[in-house]
Scaffold this motif. Structure first.
Motif, PDB file in Angstrom:
ATOM      1  N   ILE A 168       0.707  -1.225   0.339  1.00  0.00           N
ATOM      2  CA  ILE A 168       0.347   0.058   0.099  1.00  0.00           C
ATOM      3  C   ILE A 168       0.530   1.639   0.294  1.00  0.00           C
ATOM      4  O   ILE A 168       1.497   1.311   1.254  1.00  0.00           O
ATOM      5  CB  ILE A 168      -0.844  -0.070   1.489  1.00  0.00           C
ATOM      6  N   GLY A 169       0.724   2.109  -1.064  1.00  0.00           N
ATOM      7  CA  GLY A 169       1.472   3.742  -1.174  1.00  0.00           C
ATOM      8  C   GLY A 169       0.428   4.567  -0.483  1.00  0.00           C
ATOM      9  O   GLY A 169      -0.721   4.440  -1.199  1.00  0.00           O
ATOM     10  N   PRO A 170       0.972   5.608   0.188  1.00  0.00           N
ATOM     11  CA  PRO A 170       0.006   6.107   1.409  1.00  0.00           C
ATOM     12  C   PRO A 170      -0.198   7.454   0.005  1.00  0.00           C
ATOM     13  O   PRO A 170      -0.671   7.863   0.203  1.00  0.00           O
ATOM     14  CB  PRO A 170       0.690   6.934   2.650  1.00  0.00           C
ATOM     15  N   ASP A 171       0.704   7.506  -1.336  1.00  0.00           N
ATOM     16  CA  ASP A 171      -0.207   9.297  -1.616  1.00  0.00           C
ATOM     17  C   ASP A 171       0.747   8.782  -3.542  1.00  0.00           C
ATOM     18  O   ASP A 171       1.759   7.526  -3.442  1.00  0.00           O
ATOM     19  CB  ASP A 171       0.465  10.118  -1.175  1.00  0.00           C
ATOM     20  N   ARG A 196      -1.958  16.530   2.256  1.00  0.00           N
ATOM     21  CA  ARG A 196      -1.409  17.045   2.869  1.00  0.00           C
ATOM     22  C   ARG A 196      -2.255  18.766   3.767  1.00  0.00           C
ATOM     23  O   ARG A 196      -2.214  19.491   2.894  1.00  0.00           O
ATOM     24  CB  ARG A 196       0.152  17.335   2.705  1.00  0.00           C
ATOM     25  N   LYS A 197      -2.997  18.926   4.735  1.00  0.00           N
ATOM     26  CA  LYS A 197      -3.108  20.148   5.630  1.00  0.00           C
ATOM     27  C   LYS A 197      -2.020  21.337   6.333  1.00  0.00           C
ATOM     28  O   LYS A 197      -2.586  21.809   6.240  1.00  0.00           O
ATOM     29  CB  LYS A 197      -4.446  19.478   6.250  1.00  0.00           C
ATOM     30  N   GLY A 198      -1.300  20.318   6.332  1.00  0.00           N
ATOM     31  CA  GLY A 198      -0.372  21.156   7.185  1.00  0.00           C
ATOM     32  C   GLY A 198       0.761  20.069   7.436  1.00  0.00           C
ATOM     33  O   GLY A 198       0.339  18.857   7.389  1.00  0.00           O
ATOM     34  N   ASP A 199       1.972  20.124   8.422  1.00  0.00           N
ATOM     35  CA  ASP A 199       3.227  19.621   8.632  1.00  0.00           C
ATOM     36  C   ASP A 199       2.684  18.206   9.178  1.00  0.00           C
ATOM     37  O   ASP A 199       3.447  17.220   9.313  1.00  0.00           O
ATOM     38  CB  ASP A 199       3.813  20.276   9.913  1.00  0.00           C
ATOM     39  N   ARG A 200       1.889  18.555  10.283  1.00  0.00           N
ATOM     40  CA  ARG A 200       1.141  16.799  10.886  1.00  0.00           C
ATOM     41  C   ARG A 200      -0.161  16.770  10.989  1.00  0.00           C
ATOM     42  O   ARG A 200      -0.603  16.367  11.517  1.00  0.00           O
ATOM     43  CB  ARG A 200       1.079  17.316  12.802  1.00  0.00           C
ATOM     44  N   GLU A 201      -0.662  17.460   9.028  1.00  0.00           N
ATOM     45  CA  GLU A 201      -1.923  16.796   9.210  1.00  0.00           C
ATOM     46  C   GLU A 201      -2.409  16.647   7.843  1.00  0.00           C
ATOM     47  O   GLU A 201      -2.640  17.235   6.757  1.00  0.00           O
ATOM     48  CB  GLU A 201      -2.943  18.239   9.417  1.00  0.00           C
ATOM     49  N   VAL A 202      -2.386  15.031   7.945  1.00  0.00           N
ATOM     50  CA  VAL A 202      -2.788  14.944   6.001  1.00  0.00           C
ATOM     51  C   VAL A 202      -4.092  14.053   6.094  1.00  0.00           C
ATOM     52  O   VAL A 202      -4.650  13.433   7.297  1.00  0.00           O
ATOM     53  CB  VAL A 202      -1.788  13.651   6.117  1.00  0.00           C
ATOM     54  N   GLN A 203      -5.226  13.847   5.349  1.00  0.00           N
ATOM     55  CA  GLN A 203      -5.979  13.039   4.633  1.00  0.00           C
ATOM     56  C   GLN A 203      -5.537  11.785   4.230  1.00  0.00           C
ATOM     57  O   GLN A 203      -5.181  12.818   2.410  1.00  0.00           O
ATOM     58  CB  GLN A 203      -6.851  14.176   4.348  1.00  0.00           C
ATOM     59  N   ILE A 204      -6.154  10.875   4.240  1.00  0.00           N
ATOM     60  CA  ILE A 204      -6.007   9.950   3.337  1.00  0.00           C
ATOM     61  C   ILE A 204      -7.362   9.262   2.838  1.00  0.00           C
ATOM     62  O   ILE A 204      -8.624   9.361   3.717  1.00  0.00           O
ATOM     63  CB  ILE A 204      -5.544   8.863   4.115  1.00  0.00           C
ATOM     64  N   THR A 205      -7.961   8.651   1.505  1.00  0.00           N
ATOM     65  CA  THR A 205      -9.041   8.212   1.279  1.00  0.00           C
ATOM     66  C   THR A 205      -7.965   7.061   0.408  1.00  0.00           C
ATOM     67  O   THR A 205      -7.285   6.661  -0.586  1.00  0.00           O
ATOM     68  CB  THR A 205      -9.451   9.370  -0.257  1.00  0.00           C
ATOM     69  N   LEU A 206      -8.949   6.191   0.538  1.00  0.00           N
ATOM     70  CA  LEU A 206      -8.670   4.302   0.378  1.00  0.00           C
ATOM     71  C   LEU A 206     -10.299   4.177  -0.867  1.00  0.00           C
ATOM     72  O   LEU A 206     -10.968   4.505  -0.378  1.00  0.00           O
ATOM     73  CB  LEU A 206      -8.850   3.668   1.206  1.00  0.00           C
ATOM     74  N   PRO A 207      -9.191   3.472  -1.318  1.00  0.00           N
ATOM     75  CA  PRO A 207     -10.816   3.300  -2.577  1.00  0.00           C
ATOM     76  C   PRO A 207     -11.743   2.363  -1.892  1.00  0.00           C
ATOM     77  O   PRO A 207     -11.616   2.114  -1.160  1.00  0.00           O
ATOM     78  CB  PRO A 207     -10.198   2.184  -3.336  1.00  0.00           C
ATOM     79  N   ALA A 208     -13.596   2.724  -2.358  1.00  0.00           N
ATOM     80  CA  ALA A 208     -13.967   1.889  -2.052  1.00  0.00           C
ATOM     81  C   ALA A 208     -14.402   0.581  -1.777  1.00  0.00           C
ATOM     82  O   ALA A 208     -14.407  -0.770  -0.352  1.00  0.00           O
ATOM     83  CB  ALA A 208     -15.393   2.916  -1.772  1.00  0.00           C
ATOM     84  N   ALA A 227       5.539  10.826  10.662  1.00  0.00           N
ATOM     85  CA  ALA A 227       4.431   9.860  11.580  1.00  0.00           C
ATOM     86  C   ALA A 227       3.229  10.221  11.331  1.00  0.00           C
ATOM     87  O   ALA A 227       2.933   9.119  10.970  1.00  0.00           O
ATOM     88  CB  ALA A 227       4.979   8.616  12.154  1.00  0.00           C
ATOM     89  N   HIS A 228       2.916  10.945  10.478  1.00  0.00           N
ATOM     90  CA  HIS A 228       1.513  10.752  10.364  1.00  0.00           C
ATOM     91  C   HIS A 228       0.619  10.907   8.806  1.00  0.00           C
ATOM     92  O   HIS A 228      -0.771  10.360   9.338  1.00  0.00           O
ATOM     93  CB  HIS A 228       1.303  12.421  10.466  1.00  0.00           C
ATOM     94  N   THR A 229       1.199  10.123   7.902  1.00  0.00           N
ATOM     95  CA  THR A 229       0.837   9.600   7.038  1.00  0.00           C
ATOM     96  C   THR A 229       0.960   8.054   7.340  1.00  0.00           C
ATOM     97  O   THR A 229      -0.539   7.560   6.977  1.00  0.00           O
ATOM     98  CB  THR A 229       1.961   9.855   5.967  1.00  0.00           C
ATOM     99  N   MET A 230       1.652   7.903   8.080  1.00  0.00           N
ATOM    100  CA  MET A 230       1.476   6.058   7.751  1.00  0.00           C
ATOM    101  C   MET A 230       0.918   5.842   9.063  1.00  0.00           C
ATOM    102  O   MET A 230      -0.564   5.162   9.022  1.00  0.00           O
ATOM    103  CB  MET A 230       2.621   5.562   8.562  1.00  0.00           C
ATOM    104  N   ALA A 231       0.550   6.587   9.586  1.00  0.00           N
ATOM    105  CA  ALA A 231      -0.589   6.724  11.292  1.00  0.00           C
ATOM    106  C   ALA A 231      -1.613   7.363  10.659  1.00  0.00           C
ATOM    107  O   ALA A 231      -2.912   6.051  11.191  1.00  0.00           O
ATOM    108  CB  ALA A 231      -0.147   8.180  12.473  1.00  0.00           C
ATOM    109  N   GLU A 232      -1.898   7.891   9.749  1.00  0.00           N
ATOM    110  CA  GLU A 232      -3.877   8.285   8.592  1.00  0.00           C
ATOM    111  C   GLU A 232      -3.760   6.846   8.149  1.00  0.00           C
ATOM    112  O   GLU A 232      -5.428   6.591   7.997  1.00  0.00           O
ATOM    113  CB  GLU A 232      -3.488   9.254   7.939  1.00  0.00           C
ATOM    114  N   VAL A 233      -3.059   6.942   7.384  1.00  0.00           N
ATOM    115  CA  VAL A 233      -3.358   5.079   6.648  1.00  0.00           C
ATOM    116  C   VAL A 233      -3.505   4.066   7.781  1.00  0.00           C
ATOM    117  O   VAL A 233      -4.821   3.489   7.734  1.00  0.00           O
ATOM    118  CB  VAL A 233      -2.238   4.564   5.558  1.00  0.00           C
ATOM    119  N   LEU A 234      -2.990   4.132   8.732  1.00  0.00           N
ATOM    120  CA  LEU A 234      -2.864   2.711   9.563  1.00  0.00           C
ATOM    121  C   LEU A 234      -4.658   2.578  10.045  1.00  0.00           C
ATOM    122  O   LEU A 234      -5.055   1.950  10.484  1.00  0.00           O
ATOM    123  CB  LEU A 234      -2.241   2.463  10.886  1.00  0.00           C
ATOM    124  N   THR A 235      -5.108   3.667  10.223  1.00  0.00           N
ATOM    125  CA  THR A 235      -6.101   4.258  10.976  1.00  0.00           C
ATOM    126  C   THR A 235      -7.816   3.809  10.132  1.00  0.00           C
ATOM    127  O   THR A 235      -8.472   3.511  10.346  1.00  0.00           O
ATOM    128  CB  THR A 235      -6.257   5.306  11.227  1.00  0.00           C
TER     129      THR A 235
END
Ligand code: R5P
Length: 297
Positions: A168-171, A196-208, A227-235
């Motif tokens: 899985i690639g995050p972006d 990317r919304k900020g240094d520590r804020e990213v929004q990730i979208t997964l295909p439905a 690690a916010h990118t990976m953490a957001e994907v993990l969530t």
């Protein structure tokens, strides 16, 4: 064969020792010291005869603001002492992400840093630099360079350690690594979309329609910084898989509390290449770096 001297920065000693031990490297560890005066200024001292030698400096350029000046002092002193060529192995090359003026008045540090570093070295060897709007290092560095890819070694690690991986690639930017890792590890892959919304804020979208059933999710990215990118994907992945995902990064910067963040978000294991010394280093790039060096000196 004449031995080539390699000067390692303190955090790069482990990687450099592995490079020296690599069969056919022809490298010998060079002695030098770097200490700080009470006022914080650096004193660099070369304790080897280098006249006429090709020398290698291994200095990873995470935390570049701290390392840049001593690196210049070492490189220029080696030259003054007669070194024929100074090759910089910077396993991680910092200041590659600010590759345009995102907001008015900002410094475009990818260009500035390259123009400040180039005059002090003759060759640059690095691993998977963050090339996005800049397509090749030659666009900003005035010295020749070799770019080493961590992909084959990462793919080998995944193949050997993960059962039925799903890469899985995050972006979109990660596609260049993810697709090849997946091909080499004979695994399916998906590339997500990130805003990317900020240094520590990213929004990730997964295909439905994403289905990970029967697979171990393996997140692959070039850099783990906050690690916010990976953490957001993990969530987000919790809704798709009960298997704890494995996070694989080429360069683990791990700023601030990023380790805790990844654990709390549900990472099964976090693994990085040894381009930046960290307990998560499990993928050794010493042999590929030595191979790249052999093409230069
Ligand atoms: C983005 O441009 C990079 O490929 C990484 O996704 C990014 O540097 C990760 O940063 P962080 O860990 O701070 O989310």
């Amino acid at each position: 064969m004449t031995k080539k001297l390699v000067f390692a920065f303190p955090d790069d000693v482990s990687l450099t020792e592995l490079m020296v031990q690599t069969k056919g490297s022809g490298l010998r560890m060079g002695r030098w010291t770097w200490r700080r005066f009470p006022d914080g200024e650096s004193l660099v001292r070369v304790e080897e005869a280098v006249d006429g030698c090709d020398v290698v400096i291994v200095c990873t350029l995470s935390q570049p603001d701290t390392r840049f000046l001593p690196l210049c002092f070492l490189a220029e002193t080696l030259r003054e002492l007669g070194a024929a060529r100074v090759v910089l192995v910077a396993p991680y090359l910092g200041y590659m992400r600010q590759d345009k003026r995102f907001h008015s008045g900002e410094a475009v540090t990818a260009h500035l840093f390259a123009s400040m570093l180039s005059p002090h070295i003759d060759w640059l060897i690095t691993v998977d630099p963050h090339l996005h709007r800049i397509h090749a290092l030659e666009e900003i560095y005035t010295v020749p360079s070799v770019v080493v890819s961590a992909v084959p070694v990462m793919a080998q690690w995944i193949h050997a350690h993960v059962q039925r991986p799903f890469i899985i690639g995050p972006d979109e930017e990660s596609e260049q690594w993810v697709k090849e890792v997946a091909d080499r590890a004979s695994a399916p892959f998906v590339v997500l979309s990130k805003e990317r919304k900020g240094d520590r804020e990213v929004q990730i979208t997964l295909p439905a329609n994403l289905s990970l059933e029967g697979h171990t999710p393996v997140l692959v990215d070039d850099i783990i910084s906050s690690a916010h990118t990976m953490a957001e994907v993990l969530t987000k992945l919790r809704a798709y898989s009960e298997v704890p995902p494995i996070c694989v990064g080429v360069h683990g910067i791990f700023a601030g509390d990023s380790n805790t963040l990844l654990q709390q978000a549900g990472a099964g294991r976090v693994v990085t290449c040894n381009t930046i010394a960290h307990p998560s280093n499990a993928i050794d790039l010493s042999a590929v770096l030595v191979e790249a060096m052999g093409r230069v000196i």
